[in-house]
Motif scaffolding. Structure first.
Motif, PDB file in Angstrom:
ATOM      1  N   LEU A 212       0.825  -1.201   0.000  1.00 34.82           N
ATOM      2  CA  LEU A 212       0.000   0.000   0.000  1.00 34.82           C
ATOM      3  C   LEU A 212       0.866   1.262   0.000  1.00 34.82           C
ATOM      4  N   ARG A 213       1.977   1.226   0.698  1.00 38.25           N
ATOM      5  CA  ARG A 213       2.892   2.377   0.682  1.00 38.25           C
ATOM      6  C   ARG A 213       3.457   2.591  -0.722  1.00 38.25           C
ATOM      7  N   ILE A 214       3.713   1.498  -1.426  1.00 40.54           N
ATOM      8  CA  ILE A 214       4.211   1.609  -2.795  1.00 40.54           C
ATOM      9  C   ILE A 214       3.152   2.232  -3.705  1.00 40.54           C
ATOM     10  N   VAL A 215       1.891   1.868  -3.490  1.00 43.35           N
ATOM     11  CA  VAL A 215       0.805   2.470  -4.285  1.00 43.35           C
ATOM     12  C   VAL A 215       0.805   3.976  -4.118  1.00 43.35           C
ATOM     13  N   VAL A 216       0.971   4.445  -2.891  1.00 44.88           N
ATOM     14  CA  VAL A 216       0.975   5.885  -2.622  1.00 44.88           C
ATOM     15  C   VAL A 216       2.174   6.554  -3.290  1.00 44.88           C
ATOM     16  N   ALA A 217       3.320   5.889  -3.235  1.00 45.22           N
ATOM     17  CA  ALA A 217       4.546   6.493  -3.771  1.00 45.22           C
ATOM     18  C   ALA A 217       4.664   6.372  -5.283  1.00 45.22           C
TER      19      ALA A 217
ATOM     20  N   THR B 202      -4.209  -5.792  -1.602  1.00 44.70           N
ATOM     21  CA  THR B 202      -3.784  -4.462  -1.160  1.00 44.70           C
ATOM     22  C   THR B 202      -4.959  -3.491  -1.234  1.00 44.70           C
ATOM     23  N   PHE B 203      -5.751  -3.608  -2.279  1.00 52.14           N
ATOM     24  CA  PHE B 203      -6.950  -2.780  -2.426  1.00 52.14           C
ATOM     25  C   PHE B 203      -7.932  -3.083  -1.289  1.00 52.14           C
ATOM     26  N   ILE B 204      -8.076  -4.376  -0.941  1.00 52.20           N
ATOM     27  CA  ILE B 204      -8.979  -4.746   0.148  1.00 52.20           C
ATOM     28  C   ILE B 204      -8.496  -4.156   1.468  1.00 52.20           C
ATOM     29  N   LEU B 205      -7.192  -4.215   1.722  1.00 50.44           N
ATOM     30  CA  LEU B 205      -6.649  -3.618   2.943  1.00 50.44           C
ATOM     31  C   LEU B 205      -6.935  -2.125   2.966  1.00 50.44           C
ATOM     32  N   PHE B 206      -6.712  -1.465   1.820  1.00 44.28           N
ATOM     33  CA  PHE B 206      -7.019  -0.040   1.733  1.00 44.28           C
ATOM     34  C   PHE B 206      -8.490   0.220   2.046  1.00 44.28           C
TER      35      PHE B 206
END
Length: 222
Positions: free
Chosen positions: A31-36, A72-76
């Motif tokens: 998820l941090r990678i998605v943001v970055a 990762t989308f589910i965690l978000f």
């Protein structure tokens, strides 16, 4: 998060607490990678490095990269529902509960309610920009990825239905005609304001303009 909004993870299930901690760490790193770097930045090696785990750990839990992206989308979505959306809806719901008896009693009263409600919504938006900016960026990234990857749409559907159902309920409570349509319009307005706000530094966010837009929408409904 409501009990009927259940999102099912796709990757390998963890059987022990320590194993679950590692799996969770992998998803949080992803998820941090998605943001970055956006969703396309999710790769096994990049995630393993970010999570500080062996490459074999990411491939053990997520043999298919699409499962890693979906989980990762589910965690978000779970984090967003519990930590962002629920508190906002709770506060707005309490405000409406206190004032719904007065809505419609006079134009002056309606105006006061609309002004206060718009200010509250915009204040939450400003709070997101300063305290939950990563959440907003991740949401935009997943929205765009759903256009490319049909396998993410099931998760997106559950997330946005939850988002819509709560807004629709708020519209219903204050007696708005066609609350489902009104809810969609309000969500669309907020989405546009969020996207515009992310395009500029936080200090350049035009709260006055955002307030005017929200008030215009709410007045039209009331």
């Amino acid at each position: 998060m409501s009990e009927d909004t259940t999102l099912n993870y796709r990757g390998r299930k963890a059987s022990r607490a320590r194993s679950e901690q590692r799996r969770r760490a992998i998803l949080e790193a992803s998820l941090r990678i998605v943001v970055a770097d956006g969703v396309r930045g999710i790769r096994h090696r990049a995630v393993a490095k970010e999570a500080n785990v062996p490459l074999s750990a990411t491939t053990y839990y997520f043999k298919d990269i699409s499962d890693l992206i979906a989980d990762t989308f589910i965690l978000f979505a779970e984090n967003a529902m519990n930590d962002v959306l629920d508190p906002i809806y709770k506060n707005v719901g309490e405000f409406i509960g206190e004032h719904k008896a007065y809505v419609g009693s006079s134009t002056e009263t309606n105006n006061r309610v609309v002004e206060a409600l718009a200010m509250m919504i915009v204040a939450f938006l400003k709070h997101e920009l300063t305290e939950k900016r990563d959440h907003m960026i991740a949401e935009q990234a997943f929205k765009h990825e759903c256009l490319r990857d049909s396998r993410l749409r099931e998760v997106a559907k559950a997330y946005f239905e939850y988002l819509m159902s709560e807004m629709t309920e708020l519209c219903r409570v204050i007696g708005v005609a066609d609350p489902d349509i009104a809810g969609e319009l309000l969500i669309g307005t907020l989405d546009r304001l969020e996207h515009e706000a992310l395009m500029v530094p936080v200090e350049e966010f035009d709260e006055q303009r955002a307030n005017k837009i929200m008030q215009r929408q709410l007045r039209a409904f009331l």
